[in-house]
Design an enzyme around this catalytic site. Structure first.
Site, PDB file in Angstrom:
ATOM      1  N   LYS A  86       0.863  -1.184   0.000  1.00 38.58           N
ATOM      2  CA  LYS A  86       0.000   0.000   0.000  1.00 38.58           C
ATOM      3  C   LYS A  86       0.897   1.231   0.000  1.00 38.58           C
ATOM      4  O   LYS A  86       1.951   1.222   0.644  1.00 38.58           O
ATOM      5  CB  LYS A  86      -0.873  -0.070   1.262  1.00 38.58           C
ATOM      6  CG  LYS A  86      -1.996   0.933   1.382  1.00 38.58           C
ATOM      7  CD  LYS A  86      -2.801   0.658   2.662  1.00 38.58           C
ATOM      8  CE  LYS A  86      -3.946   1.627   2.871  1.00 38.58           C
ATOM      9  NZ  LYS A  86      -4.749   1.321   4.080  1.00 38.58           N
ATOM     10  N   SER A 145      -9.660   1.214   3.164  1.00 37.16           N
ATOM     11  CA  SER A 145      -8.863   2.063   2.320  1.00 37.16           C
ATOM     12  C   SER A 145      -7.751   1.317   1.564  1.00 37.16           C
ATOM     13  O   SER A 145      -7.178   1.875   0.635  1.00 37.16           O
ATOM     14  CB  SER A 145      -8.201   3.158   3.176  1.00 37.16           C
ATOM     15  OG  SER A 145      -7.355   2.574   4.149  1.00 37.16           O
ATOM     16  N   SER A 175      -9.915  -1.360   7.244  1.00 32.77           N
ATOM     17  CA  SER A 175      -9.393  -1.128   5.899  1.00 32.77           C
ATOM     18  C   SER A 175      -8.734  -2.303   5.201  1.00 32.77           C
ATOM     19  O   SER A 175      -8.447  -2.221   4.013  1.00 32.77           O
ATOM     20  CB  SER A 175      -8.386   0.008   5.935  1.00 32.77           C
ATOM     21  OG  SER A 175      -9.052   1.215   5.795  1.00 32.77           O
TER      22      SER A 175
HETATM   23  N1  GLN Z   1     -13.357   2.700   6.480  1.00 31.04           N
HETATM   24  C1  GLN Z   1     -12.847   3.320   7.649  1.00 31.04           C
HETATM   25  C2  GLN Z   1     -12.732   4.810   7.420  1.00 31.04           C
HETATM   26  O1  GLN Z   1     -13.415   5.289   6.602  1.00 31.04           O
HETATM   27  C3  GLN Z   1     -11.552   2.690   8.050  1.00 31.04           C
HETATM   28  C4  GLN Z   1     -10.331   3.251   7.420  1.00 31.04           C
HETATM   29  C5  GLN Z   1      -9.084   2.489   7.807  1.00 31.04           C
HETATM   30  O2  GLN Z   1      -9.125   1.434   8.441  1.00 31.04           O
HETATM   31  N2  GLN Z   1      -7.949   3.054   7.450  1.00 31.04           N
HETATM   32  O3  GLN Z   1     -12.013   5.506   8.057  1.00 31.04           O
END
Ligand code: GLN
Length: 490
Positions: free
Chosen positions: A74, A149, A173
């Site tokens: 990532k 993400s 994420s």
């Molecule tokens: N989907 C979650 C958010 O919108 C989690 C993001 C993450 O784990 N980095 O923040």
């Protein structure tokens, strides 16, 4: 060929049926075929080929499963000399002078970094639609989201380009996109994998995680990445665990639980697959208990996550001001430089989160918002601890639906109704507590994958792997790759 798992590739390498260069050539060909997914920020094809040529000349170490295995990181993992953007405009030109511990471990083991994958800007988002490079598409259906993400990493593993890819998980994420993409996504116990060199979002929740296509591979990767690191203050002493060696399907001594109230909120086409698995487990002698968990606490998951993570993000990202860090946009005072750099450097989702986060920590609101959120976090963790005192494994739905259509994701403003339906927030539980949590495929609905999420108490990572292996065997979905072009071509 790259649809092979890490374990299979390793076997082919030691039996001399394949060379590192052949593995890379195949991954590169697959990457070219999957450009439509828009999953990458940087592709390191020439570098990967050059390293493979070097590895061709070396004896394959029989005890190193990660030797010559291609992977993606990532783009929030710092890679020395290689652009690291976190998919944000403000870091568009950032080339780190240091290497993250995790990518360094992989380098030392001669894994092959094939590139950096797209993410929702700075890790903030759950859709894969907020990267500087644009939308990431779900390989099972190009009109659907991957989730985020860690969207690019999920898409590349699901498409069969690489057998594993690195992600980060602050709220879900890794584990949410894993479910939408039909692969395995694991977030270990907080502190088990070093975060040194990983761009922070919310440090009390941030965890390194990763995607694979089988539970075995997931255990293999933790054997390498789960190392104590003095460069990360939250890093834990590893207990010399050998997760892969100790991987064996959970036995009926293990007690399983699921959240009754959340289960009842699932739509019938999803719920039926969970019911079926629970029956199967019961038939094989496992106790599977639907338990009550205070609904008020479940409804508080999203607000608590939002307040804590947005507030932490404000301080983690305060150095992104065009002066200390990040692309500078000129102005006639240092304040103007900061304002201009931040105004141009961040996307709208990130800005909105900073506004809410700053509001929550401002002096007059702190007690009511930030400190209250931390208190409720403690209550949630206490309730979860009670669950793990009685049960070994807590099963959760990875999401309440298959991957939504990209078009259906509007600029979401939360409604009361959405706050009532907390099913899509459940994965946050494991970030609040820091316990290990793994998503694996459960079934296909309309030819799209759905996932089940397996949790155990902090440090019981082995239990999570063993229960997941049991479920993987029962379900029979393993090493699955999305058909090229999506489900309707499969
Ligand atoms: N989907 C979650 C958010 O919108 C989690 C993001 C993450 O784990 N980095 O923040």
């Amino acid at each position: 060929m790259t649809a092979y798992s890490i374990k299979e590739l390793h076997h082919l390498l030691i039996t001399k049926k394949i060379t590192p260069s052949q593995i890379v050539a195949d991954a590169v060909a697959n990457l070219a075929k999957h450009q439509v997914l828009n999953a990458t920020v940087t592709e390191l094809v020439a570098e990967a080929k050059a390293l493979a040529l070097k590895l061709d000349q070396m004896p394959v170490p029989s005890d190193n499963y990660l030797f010559a295995i291609p992977y993606f990181a990532k783009d929030n993992f710092a890679t020395k000399g290689i652009k690291t953007t976190a998919s944000s405009k403000i870091l568009e030109n950032f080339v780190p002078s240091y290497e993250s511990t995790v990518t360094n471990i992989l380098k030392e083991n001669n894994s092959i970094l094939l590139g950096k994958s797209a993410l929702d800007e700075l890790g903030m988002g759950g859709h894969g639609l907020y990267a500087l490079t644009g939308d990431v598409l779900n390989p099972w259906d190009l009109t659907c989201i991957t989730g985020g993400s860690s969207s690019g990493s999920a898409a590349l593993v699901a498409a069969g380009v690489v057998p594993f890819a690195l992600g980060t998980d602050t709220g879900d994420s890794v584990r949410k996109p894993a479910g939408y993409c039909g692969i395995v996504g694991f977030k270990p116990t907080y502190g088990l994998i070093s975060r040194y060199g990983v761009f922070p979002y919310a440090p009390s929740l941030d965890t390194v995680g990763y995607f694979t296509r089988s539970v075995e591979d997931s255990a293999i990767v933790l054997d390498y990445l789960g190392q104590e690191d003095h460069q990360d203050a939250t890093s834990l002493k590893s207990k010399e665990q050998e997760y892969f060696k100790n991987l064996t399907p959970a036995t009926s001594k293990q007690k399983f639980a699921y959240l009754k109230n959340a289960h009842l909120l699932l739509p019938p086409e999803i719920k039926t697959h969970f019911d079926k698995l629970y029956r199967q487990l019961a038939n094989q002698g496992f106790t599977v208990t639907g338990i009550d968990f205070p609904v008020d606490l479940l409804k508080a998951l999203l607000p608590v996550y939002m307040v804590i993570s947005f507030a932490e993000a404000v301080s983690s990202h305060s150095m992104l001001d065009g002066i200390n860090f990040g692309t500078r946009v000129d102005g006639d005072s240092y304040e103007k430089v900061m304002i201009n750099s931040r105004t141009e450097g961040f996307g709208h989702v990130v800005k909105r989160r900073y506004v809410i986060g700053s509001y929550a920590v401002s002096k007059e609101n702190q007690t009511l918002l930030f400190l209250k959120a931390k208190r409720v976090r403690r209550l949630i963790v206490a309730a979860l601890r009670t669950v793990f005192q009685e049960y070994d494994i807590l099963l959760l739905p990875a999401a309440s639906s298959i991957a939504p259509k990209i078009n259906s994701i509007k600029d979401q403003i939360l409604t009361e109704a959405e706050l009532e339906n907390y099913v899509d927030d459940l994965l946050v539980l494991a970030n609040l507590m820091g316990n290990p949590s793994l998503t694996l495929p459960l079934a296909f609905v309309d030819k799209m994958p759905i996932g089940i999420n397996v949790n155990a108490a902090p440090f019981a990572d082995q239990k999570v792997f063993n229960a997941s292996l049991l479920i993987e065997k029962m379900i029979g979905i393993k090493n699955t790759v999305a058909p090229e072009g999506g489900k309707n071509n499969g």
